[in-house]
Design a protein around this motif. Sequence first.
Motif, short mmCIF file in Angstrom:
data_model
loop_
_atom_site.label_atom_id
_atom_site.label_comp_id
_atom_site.label_asym_id
_atom_site.label_seq_id
_atom_site.Cartn_x
_atom_site.Cartn_y
_atom_site.Cartn_z
N ARG A 119 0.83 -1.19 0.00
CA ARG A 119 0.00 0.00 0.00
C ARG A 119 0.88 1.24 0.00
NH1 ARG A 119 -2.04 3.32 4.00
NH2 ARG A 119 -3.99 4.31 3.44
N ARG A 120 0.52 2.22 -0.77
CA ARG A 120 1.27 3.47 -0.84
C ARG A 120 0.45 4.59 -0.22
NH1 ARG A 120 6.26 2.99 -2.82
NH2 ARG A 120 6.51 1.45 -4.42
N GLY A 121 1.16 5.56 0.37
CA GLY A 121 0.49 6.75 0.86
C GLY A 121 0.18 6.75 2.34
N GLY A 122 0.55 5.72 3.07
CA GLY A 122 0.24 5.68 4.49
C GLY A 122 1.28 6.33 5.38
N ALA A 123 2.48 6.50 4.87
CA ALA A 123 3.56 7.04 5.71
C ALA A 123 3.33 8.49 6.09
CB ALA A 123 4.91 6.89 5.00
N ARG A 124 2.89 9.28 5.15
CA ARG A 124 2.74 10.71 5.45
C ARG A 124 1.61 10.98 6.46
NH1 ARG A 124 1.69 15.23 1.09
NH2 ARG A 124 1.91 13.39 -0.19
N GLY A 135 0.35 8.96 8.68
CA GLY A 135 0.76 8.39 9.96
C GLY A 135 1.83 9.22 10.64
N SER A 136 2.77 9.71 9.87
CA SER A 136 3.83 10.55 10.42
C SER A 136 3.28 11.88 10.91
CB SER A 136 4.92 10.79 9.37
OG SER A 136 5.52 9.58 9.01
N ARG A 137 2.36 12.45 10.16
CA ARG A 137 1.73 13.71 10.58
C ARG A 137 0.98 13.50 11.89
NH1 ARG A 137 2.83 18.25 10.97
NH2 ARG A 137 3.24 18.47 8.76
N ALA A 138 0.25 12.40 12.00
CA ALA A 138 -0.49 12.11 13.23
C ALA A 138 0.46 11.96 14.41
CB ALA A 138 -1.33 10.84 13.06
N LEU A 139 1.61 11.35 14.19
CA LEU A 139 2.59 11.19 15.26
C LEU A 139 3.15 12.55 15.69
CD1 LEU A 139 4.02 9.13 17.02
CD2 LEU A 139 5.76 8.94 15.24
N CYS A 140 3.45 13.41 14.74
CA CYS A 140 3.92 14.77 15.07
C CYS A 140 2.86 15.52 15.87
CB CYS A 140 4.28 15.54 13.81
SG CYS A 140 5.72 14.93 12.93
N ASP A 141 1.62 15.47 15.40
CA ASP A 141 0.53 16.16 16.10
C ASP A 141 0.37 15.64 17.52
OD1 ASP A 141 0.03 17.68 13.84
OD2 ASP A 141 -1.65 16.43 13.17
N TRP A 142 0.49 14.34 17.70
CA TRP A 142 0.39 13.74 19.03
C TRP A 142 1.52 14.25 19.93
CZ3 TRP A 142 3.81 10.13 21.35
CH2 TRP A 142 3.36 9.60 22.56
N GLY A 143 2.72 14.35 19.39
CA GLY A 143 3.84 14.86 20.17
C GLY A 143 3.61 16.28 20.64
#
Length: 74
Positions: A2-7, A9-17
Amino acid sequence: MRRGGARPGSRALCDWGWDTLDVHRVEWWAMAGNTGSRAVAEKLGFTVEGTLRNRGIANDGKPHDWWVGGLLRP
């Protein structure tokens, strides 16, 4: 694969931080040459800050350079 999941997911992790941990900076590290990881980081707004020479030993048993970048809290 699957393509397109990294961005997202990474944005959600930054927002959580920022929202939950109240951090002021998020760092990104990747082995030099990992252009996919670098592209995701740059699309998220990370600034590539430098290359750490021979930073770590990879699975091949040899030292490799690493890229490091940062993203400051908006």
